[in-house]
Scaffold this motif. Sequence first.
Motif, mmCIF file in Angstrom:
data_model
loop_
_atom_site.group_PDB
_atom_site.id
_atom_site.type_symbol
_atom_site.label_atom_id
_atom_site.label_comp_id
_atom_site.label_asym_id
_atom_site.label_seq_id
_atom_site.Cartn_x
_atom_site.Cartn_y
_atom_site.Cartn_z
ATOM 1 N N LEU A 105 65.487 20.278 37.406
ATOM 2 C CA LEU A 105 65.621 21.299 38.673
ATOM 3 C C LEU A 105 64.641 22.319 38.660
ATOM 4 C CD1 LEU A 105 67.176 21.827 41.435
ATOM 5 C CD2 LEU A 105 68.822 23.553 40.084
ATOM 6 N N GLN A 108 61.318 21.389 40.065
ATOM 7 C CA GLN A 108 61.444 20.979 41.257
ATOM 8 C C GLN A 108 61.522 22.365 42.298
ATOM 9 O OE1 GLN A 108 64.596 18.230 42.786
ATOM 10 N NE2 GLN A 108 64.564 17.379 40.564
ATOM 11 N N ARG A 111 57.944 23.741 42.214
ATOM 12 C CA ARG A 111 56.745 22.872 43.275
ATOM 13 C C ARG A 111 57.076 22.949 44.529
ATOM 14 N NH1 ARG A 111 57.165 16.682 41.330
ATOM 15 N NH2 ARG A 111 55.542 16.701 43.091
ATOM 16 N N ARG A 112 58.274 23.651 44.857
ATOM 17 C CA ARG A 112 58.521 23.695 46.505
ATOM 18 C C ARG A 112 58.093 24.870 46.630
ATOM 19 N NH1 ARG A 112 64.711 24.132 49.162
ATOM 20 N NH2 ARG A 112 63.870 24.748 51.187
ATOM 21 N N ARG A 306 69.698 20.554 48.015
ATOM 22 C CA ARG A 306 68.961 20.361 46.968
ATOM 23 C C ARG A 306 67.397 19.840 47.447
ATOM 24 N NH1 ARG A 306 72.068 17.228 44.860
ATOM 25 N NH2 ARG A 306 72.774 18.871 43.562
ATOM 26 N N SER A 308 64.164 17.703 47.163
ATOM 27 C CA SER A 308 63.970 16.118 46.854
ATOM 28 C C SER A 308 63.132 15.954 45.601
ATOM 29 C CB SER A 308 63.328 15.452 47.863
ATOM 30 O OG SER A 308 62.001 15.915 47.883
ATOM 31 N N ALA A 309 63.544 15.253 44.737
ATOM 32 C CA ALA A 309 62.936 14.958 43.259
ATOM 33 C C ALA A 309 61.394 14.290 43.473
ATOM 34 C CB ALA A 309 63.637 13.752 42.424
#
Length: 309
Positions: A105, A108, A111-112, A306, A308-309
């Motif tokens: 997480l 992730q 990265r966002r 959440r 996305s992976a």
Amino acid sequence: MGMEDFDLRELRYFLAVSDELNFSRAAERLGISQPPLSRAVRRMERRLGGPLFLRERNALRLTAAGSTLRDEALKVLEVASAAAHRTRRAAEGAERLTVTAAPGLGIQLLRRIIETYAALPDACEADIAVSGCGSQDDAVRSGRADLAVLSTPYADAGLEIRPLWSEERVAALPAGHRLARRGLLRCRDLAGEAFPVWPGVSGQARRYWTGLDTAADVDGGGRPGPSVYDMSQLIEVIALGQAVALLPRHMAERNPRVDVAYVPVADADPFSAVLAWPQGPAEPAVELFVETAADLFEAPQTADARPSA
């Protein structure tokens, strides 16, 4: 008498002795002979006006003053190390950020943020450093990283914090466990159960992962179960009936198993992820990165939103 009365070499000498509680071993660790090390510590004690160690027969013990100096010396050397790291990076020329998080997480979320940050006209290069669980706060304090995503439980001393993510925790139980068919649990329901042991974690972390951080009425808490080193091993020992665990909901959803049941725990502290950076005036690039995160996560997001992976 302040920290300016000691140089960094003396503080490193003192810390080596406080770690080893033996002058010979400390001298060997430092690569010097014992007499100059002993003299350096005695000079420090004279300047402070009292002993740093109780010299007992074949043993050393820190005095109250020694314990205080150890805590303060660790902070001073941490700050000095961070200053050196950041100065070297500034000398390299091109401005860039290093941001760090543990796999999953945290990466992730980073990265966002970076996807949005990189599109801004004043953004600089931002590199993601994948780090081991629980090491992110030290990376920021030492200057190895400019920002980090931390997850509970974390130590926020010396750091600024921006909440990003929050979600409930669930009990992971063997499918045949007596509690597996319950719709809702409390931490006290898990008292006496075996919990996996993560070698090297702090007492604070152990209390969090066994539900003892908020469940003051749980007498004794869980008992030690098998040692585990990663999530796949954790899920296997639960499936085999060797332990139970408290997990963030997103980890449960990523590990569906017919032989493992996940049940919400009403009074367990939630799992949260935060963005962290050093206290004090921030560099413009860090400020812009934090502002970007603040715009993306105006309120701490939950499992319903959440990434996305």
